[in-house]
Design an enzyme around this catalytic site. Structure first.
Site, PDB file in Angstrom:
ATOM      1  N   HIS A  66       5.179  11.462   2.412  1.00 46.79           N
ATOM      2  CA  HIS A  66       4.010  10.776   2.979  1.00 46.79           C
ATOM      3  C   HIS A  66       3.709   9.504   2.182  1.00 46.79           C
ATOM      4  CE1 HIS A  66      -0.027  10.626   4.936  1.00 46.79           C
ATOM      5  NE2 HIS A  66      -0.338  10.019   3.801  1.00 46.79           N
ATOM      6  N   GLU A  67       3.624   9.654   0.868  1.00 41.10           N
ATOM      7  CA  GLU A  67       3.295   8.506   0.020  1.00 41.10           C
ATOM      8  C   GLU A  67       4.414   7.467   0.018  1.00 41.10           C
ATOM      9  OE1 GLU A  67       0.377   7.974  -1.198  1.00 41.10           O
ATOM     10  OE2 GLU A  67      -0.339   9.928  -0.488  1.00 41.10           O
ATOM     11  N   HIS A  83       3.908   5.019   2.811  1.00 41.06           N
ATOM     12  CA  HIS A  83       2.998   3.933   2.424  1.00 41.06           C
ATOM     13  C   HIS A  83       3.728   2.924   1.535  1.00 41.06           C
ATOM     14  CE1 HIS A  83      -0.342   6.002   4.159  1.00 41.06           C
ATOM     15  NE2 HIS A  83      -0.457   6.917   3.218  1.00 41.06           N
TER      16      HIS A  83
END
Length: 339
Positions: free
Chosen positions: A17-18, A21
């Site tokens: 997920h990170e 980003h």
């Protein structure tokens, strides 16, 4: 060992997920100060270029710290100074990474487990279908008044036939036997458990090609997205109790449980959790990605920026509410561990 495996796999979902980003922020020219695996005290770090890459002590979580994301910054490459559409794409990339992982993992599950067919793969003990003369390999064509297109239609057909709960009446099942090239209809007496009728069959599976497996990956992801919104709707309307929610502790426990049920079950559950992370983060709740997506979308549409100080205050309130919710649910999960 199960606990270690559960923690590592859950951590991987957060890191993916990170990383979503991170990679879009880098491509958008937004300065990333730190990319961390884990939370809390620092164990190890290495700086490459302008970004510090670190491992932290608590192996649940991680973060991509962008310049000016949560505070004021005069850096021209800060998150807050980036064009609204770049901020929108950078934030969206986190949930999208989880959805991509879910599609990939569901595809792998499809390749491992195969595609469920309408053919009989095996029988349960004292199977009504077997007693009626059916054999492994027979293809179910019709149950009651319902034509069978996939295996789930069999249960639906049985439920439709017995919606009056009169389980004494015989159920007509039509099946095709390839060896004799015949279609046969039989009347059988169903088995009843917990007020549900069964004919005692398990599906046969076939190996999919890669395109079918990818289709399964997309299909299962979309099915789980819809299911999560149904669950959220039931929570908000009170049809589902708050106690049904699970926090990180409950999720880790369930990952450990699924690890005992085979690789396919474990992978399926991980993909389901990845979908949950994506959908939950897309909700327009302060402190979640959805809130920043909303403010960026408003700026894209109106051309006006949301006041940073107001946004910070709302985010802080949302963060503490979210933290409180996680704490309450985690306490409930810990209590359940000892029951």
């Amino acid at each position: 060992m199960r606990i270690v495996l559960a923690v590592v796999l859950f951590l991987l979902l957060i890191v993916f997920h990170e990383f979503g980003h991170f990679i879009v922020a880098k491509k958008s020219g937004i300065k990333v100060n730190e990319f961390a695996v884990g939370m809390g005290p620092l164990i190890y770090s290495r700086k490459k270029g302008e970004t510090k890459y670190s491992f932290r002590l608590i192996p649940i979580g991680g973060y991509c710290a962008m310049e000016g994301e949560d505070d004021e910054s005069s850096d021209p490459r800060s998150f807050d100074n980036a064009p609204a559409f770049k901020r929108f794409l950078t934030i969206l990339a986190g949930p999208m990474a989880n959805l991509i992982i879910a599609i990939v993992v569901f595809t792998i599950v499809g390749l491992i487990s195969g595609i469920i067919t309408t053919k009989i793969g095996s029988f349960t003990e004292n199977s009504p279908a077997q007693e009626a003369g059916m054999e492994v390999g027979d293809e179910i064509r019709k149950v009651g008044d319902r034509d069978i297109k996939d295996f789930a239609d069999i249960s639906a057909g049985i439920s439709d036939f017995y919606k009056d709960k009169d389980y004494k009446k015989p159920l007509t099942v039509e099946y095709f036997r390839e060896s004799s090239d015949t279609v046969t209809a039989v009347d059988l007496k169903v088995e009843v458990k917990d007020d549900h009728a069964y004919i005692g069959i398990m599906p046969a599976r076939r190996s999919p090609n890669i395109l079918e497996a990818v289709g399964l990956g997309f299909g299962e992801t979309w099915k789980n997205v819809k299911m999560i919104f149904v669950i959220l709707g039931r929570l908000f309307t009170g049809k589902l109790a708050f106690g049904a929610l699970s926090g990180p502790v409950g999720v880790l426990k369930e990952i450990g449980n699924q690890a005992q049920n085979g690789l396919a079950n474990l992978l399926y559950f991980l993909a389901y959790i990845s979908v949950n992370l994506a959908v939950f983060n897309l909700l327009p709740i302060p402190a979640l990605d959805g809130s920043k997506l909303l403010t960026s979308a408003i700026e894209i549409i109106t051309g006006k920026k949301i006041d940073k100080k107001i946004e910070e205050k709302v985010t802080m309130v949302g963060f503490f509410i979210l933290l409180g919710l996680i704490l309450v649910v985690s306490i409930k999960d810990i209590v359940n561990l000892f029951r």
